[in-house]
Structure formats: C-alpha cells, structure tokens
Write a protein that holds these residues in place. Structure first.
Motif, mmCIF file in Angstrom:
data_model
loop_
_atom_site.group_PDB
_atom_site.id
_atom_site.type_symbol
_atom_site.label_atom_id
_atom_site.label_comp_id
_atom_site.label_asym_id
_atom_site.label_seq_id
_atom_site.Cartn_x
_atom_site.Cartn_y
_atom_site.Cartn_z
ATOM 1 N N ASN A 152 0.865 -1.186 0.000
ATOM 2 C CA ASN A 152 0.000 0.000 0.000
ATOM 3 C C ASN A 152 0.900 1.235 0.000
ATOM 4 O O ASN A 152 1.440 1.620 1.036
ATOM 5 C CB ASN A 152 -0.921 0.003 1.229
ATOM 6 N N THR A 154 0.294 4.430 -0.342
ATOM 7 C CA THR A 154 -0.169 5.573 0.448
ATOM 8 C C THR A 154 0.177 5.386 1.919
ATOM 9 O O THR A 154 0.701 6.297 2.568
ATOM 10 C CB THR A 154 -1.683 5.763 0.281
ATOM 11 N N ARG A 155 -0.131 4.212 2.448
ATOM 12 C CA ARG A 155 0.200 3.937 3.854
ATOM 13 C C ARG A 155 1.708 3.968 4.065
ATOM 14 O O ARG A 155 2.196 4.478 5.079
ATOM 15 C CB ARG A 155 -0.362 2.580 4.267
ATOM 16 N N ASN A 194 7.542 9.711 -4.034
ATOM 17 C CA ASN A 194 7.383 9.644 -2.583
ATOM 18 C C ASN A 194 8.692 9.886 -1.856
ATOM 19 O O ASN A 194 8.744 10.570 -0.826
ATOM 20 C CB ASN A 194 6.812 8.280 -2.182
#
Length: 235
Positions: A152, A154-155, A194
């Motif tokens: 995941n 985003t997490r 990210n």
C-alpha cells in the motif's frame, strides 16, 4: 481468520491512546531526567521562555509536545511529559501491526501487538515521561513504511513521512536513524516521487533544530552533539 481492517486497528489504537494518556496524567512515574530536564522545559514553553525550552542537545519535538499538552490541559509538567509519552506508546501498535503483518502474516501481527502491550519496559518509559517511546514509534513507522511499499504505497508514504519527522526532531542519535531509513526507503522505492517528497519535507523541518543549535553555538547543525565532530574536521 477474517482480515482485520485498518480502520479497526486505528480505532483500537485511538481508544487505547485515550486510556493511556489518562493513565499517564493521573499516575506518572517521574525520573531524574523528566524532573530535571523535560518537565522544566514544558513549564518554560507555557510562559514563552523559548531559550529555556529548546536546548540544542535535546531536540525540539518532545519539549514542544509536552509544553503544548500542559498548556491545553493545564496539568503539571510531569503529568504532561507522561501523557505525551503514553500517547506515543499507544500509537506504536499501528505501525507494529502492519509491519508484522507484512512480514509474518496477520496472526503473528496480532501476537506481536499483544506482546508489545504486556512488555513492561516500553510502558515504564512512557509512564516515566521519557522520549524513548517516540524513538520506538519513529523506528517502527519507518520500518513499516519500507515493508509496506508494495502492499500500500499511500500507507507506506504516511508511515515513512511521520517516522522521518519524529526521528529528525527528537534526538541527536535518531537523526542518523532517519537518514539511514530514508536511504533504504529510497532504494526500495526506486527514487520515485514519494522518496523526494519525504526528503524535501524532512530537509525543511530539520532546519528548526539547526536554527536552534545556531543560536547557541554558531553552527548550522541539527544537534549540538555534532559540533565537536565538525569543529575537529574543519581544523
């Protein structure tokens, strides 16, 4: 066993945090470090004596959190330190669960949370109002962020970002942990967006302790402990 939804873990952690903070405020176990260092910093934070709050050897995060807690809830300084430490102790179960689940599966993740909750030392550190629960939280967040990249993104990003911020602003030694974890994260993330976002935010926020150390020593460094090393290199 059905999959446990992230929302369930979050709700459980928030309820535990509420109970833990209440316990910390009502039954703190003060130590020398808390009574002589962190509690006085929280008191000075409330009255705005910033030079007494942000000592260049202790980081800016914990005194700011304890002082804000004391200001909002009007409790004594020892209880404020214990309360914010207990919050970190409780919230650690969130990244711990996802880290363990990513590596070992859900049953082991639940067991790891249970063992953490009954482990006496982290709880004692928190009740004593020390910074160690935040160091543990930051490390587990970074590790969970790295192992969650493929599961995941985003997490993974949120965990890693919060972990980097905590470690950069907490202690001199945790700054090195933050840099090391971010380097590992960047490799696993293949230097995508990210990674650069976390690096930029971390670089901006670390200027806060750098500014504080500069006011005291004249060196633009994130912790006063590094001044001696840099001064020897520059001779």
């Amino acid at each position: 066993m059905p999959d446990i939804k992230p929302k369930v873990i979050l709700i459980f952690a928030l309820v535990l945090a509420l109970l833990a903070v209440t316990l910390g405020v009502c039954f703190p176990i003060p130590t020398h470090d808390t009574a002589m260092r962190y509690a006085p910093m929280a008191e000075k934070f409330v009255v705005g004596e910033w030079r007494e709050v942000f000592h260049p050897r202790f980081g800016v995060l914990f005194p700011a959190l304890a002082g804000t807690f004391k200001f909002i809830f009007r409790c004594d300084s020892l209880s404020a330190c214990s309360g914010v430490s207990m919050f970190a102790w409780a919230m650690t179960i969130i990244p711990l669960f996802f880290l363990s689940r990513s590596i070992f599966g859900e049953k082991v993740a639940l067991l790891s949370v249970f063992l953490y909750l009954i482990c006496p030392m982290p709880l004692l550190w928190a009740l004593q109002g020390l910074r160690e629960p935040y160091r543990l939280l930051g490390v587990v967040l970074m590790a969970a962020g790295i192992f969650s990249i493929n599961e995941n993104r985003t997490r993974s990003f949120v965990f890693s970002l919060v972990g980097v911020v905590i470690l950069l602003l907490l202690r001199a030694d945790t700054i090195l942990f933050a840099v090391g974890f971010l380097f590992i994260y960047s490799i696993v993330d293949k230097f995508r967006a990210n990674t650069w976002c976390i690096a930029v935010i971390g670089l901006i926020l670390v200027q806060l302790p750098c500014y504080n150390v500069w006011l005291w020593t004249g060196y633009w460094l994130p912790a006063a402990q590094y001044v001696n090393i840099v001064s020897k290199i520059m001779r």
